[in-house]
Structures are given as structure tokens and as C-alpha cells.
Write an enzyme that holds these catalytic residues in place. Sequence first.
Site, short mmCIF file in Angstrom:
data_model
loop_
_atom_site.label_atom_id
_atom_site.label_comp_id
_atom_site.label_asym_id
_atom_site.label_seq_id
_atom_site.Cartn_x
_atom_site.Cartn_y
_atom_site.Cartn_z
N HIS A 11 0.81 -1.21 0.00
CA HIS A 11 0.00 0.00 0.00
C HIS A 11 0.85 1.27 0.00
O HIS A 11 1.92 1.33 0.59
CB HIS A 11 -0.94 0.00 1.20
N ASP A 12 0.38 2.28 -0.70
CA ASP A 12 0.95 3.63 -0.70
C ASP A 12 2.37 3.69 -1.26
O ASP A 12 3.13 4.62 -0.96
CB ASP A 12 0.94 4.22 0.73
N GLY A 39 5.01 -1.08 2.79
CA GLY A 39 4.20 0.10 2.49
C GLY A 39 5.00 1.39 2.50
O GLY A 39 6.03 1.51 3.16
#
Length: 281
Positions: free
Chosen positions: A129-130, A147
Site C-alpha cells: 500500500h501507498d 508500504g
Amino acid sequence: MTLAHPATGIHVHPTALVETGAEFGAGVIVGPFCHVGPNVKLGANVELMSHCVVTGDTTLEDNVRVFPHAVLGGEPQNLAYKGERTTLRVGKNTVIREGVTMHLGTGNALGETVVGENCMFLAYSHVAHDCIIGDHVTFANNVMIGGHTRIDDRVIVGGGAAIHQFCHIGHHAFIGGMAGVEHDVIPFGLVMGNRAHLAGLNLVGMKRSGMARDDINALRHGFKKLFADNGVSLRENAAKLAEDSGESSAVRDIAMFVLTDSKRKFTTPAKRSRDDAAGIE
């Protein structure tokens, strides 16, 4: 029998599940047993080969190819995620091989995961994520990144390497196979080992990119100055290097990379000759 739409060139295999709301560009191919979610956007000529899952608010831009059993746009593996609307975007001409996973962003961070154009993700690699991935990036098999990782253009990550969350990998860096990267890596850096150390410069990558000999030599000497054991901090060496970089934009890139604020420390050479690491003769 494939369900074809002659006017647009779209082909959807009858065993595929395409939910209402999904948007397809011309020439999209959705193979057997794929699942495409309602908020997915597939650009022109995207191909999902078979058994692919594309879910969440995910956009695959033109000419992306996805091999069997990849899962794109799944929820982040993060306890902070509470189901908020976040996104994944994959750039043009990227190839995603078997079993690759890429996750949405989280609402308490960037809110998006972004993969650049002309990238290659080999089997079972993972984008968390991200993360922000640049253009022309290659992940070998089983690469894992945490992440919030940022990977700049033309980075190559060797098989089985793992990169800690919040790390920043500079452009044209090379991460050796099975490396465990805990800290930021300078542009053009070559790292290896568990835990990873800076083994020098990615000379092969620089030569392949067509970099001039003078620029390569400038980087070699800049590397030596940056990591000199002279009793001052790395940032102080970087500031001096930025002042002395002259016409070398590549040396200035490295100096400014070190001077930019980061949540991680920097990957540095192991306790051995800095001249050896830089390739200085």
C-alpha cells in the site's frame, strides 16, 4: 466461446466475471475465470490472461498485460485500513507476471498506490500500500516491498529481495538478489547482503543507459568523497559534494538525495575500502 464486441475489439471469455460498472477501453481481452470488480478501469488493449483478479478502485492503463493468478487492487495488509475508498494505478505497457499482488493505498497516508510505465514485475512479487514506483522498474521473482516505499525510475530489484517500509530507492539503483534493504539507497547505488550494504555503484546499469565515461568517472570520485571516513557526517559530505559537483548532474543527484529529508537512514558501504566500493583505480 468468447463474448466479443466487434465495434470495440473487446473480448470477454464466458467464464469471466465482470461486475457492472467496470470500464473497458478498446481491444481489452479478459481471459477465462478472471474477476473484474465494479470500480475497475482497463485502458486500451489491456490483457488479463486467465484467473486474474482486478478489484478495488484500480486503473490499468493502455497495453498492460496481466498473467494468471495475479491479484491487483486488494485491500492493504494494514490494520489502519478501515475500508475507505483508495486507489491503485498501473502505468502503460507494464507487464505483471504470475501471482503478483499489488494493493490499494490507505486513507491515513497517500491514499493511492502508483506504478509507472514500462515496468516488469516477475512472478510472485509484491507491491504494498501507498508505494510509488517509477518508470522502467524491474522486480525479479519474489521481491517484497513494504508500504510507503518509493522506487525511482530504472531501478532493478533482484530475486527474493525485501525492502523495508518508507525506504526510498534512487533512480538507476540495483538491489541484489536476496538483499534485505532497511535504509534509503542513493541513485546509481549497488546494494547487496542481509542486512544490505552499499557495495558500490551500478556501473553496468550506467553503461547500459548510455552514460558518458566522464559522468561515470565523476560519480566514482563523488562516491568516494561522499562516504569518506573524514570525521564529519554523511550530510556534511553531501553538502560539500553538492557545492563541488560542477557540471555533473549525476553527482548532484546523489548529493541532493542525501540532503532530502527521509524517514529512513542511508545504506552505506560495509567496513572496507571505499575506493574498492566506488571502483576507483
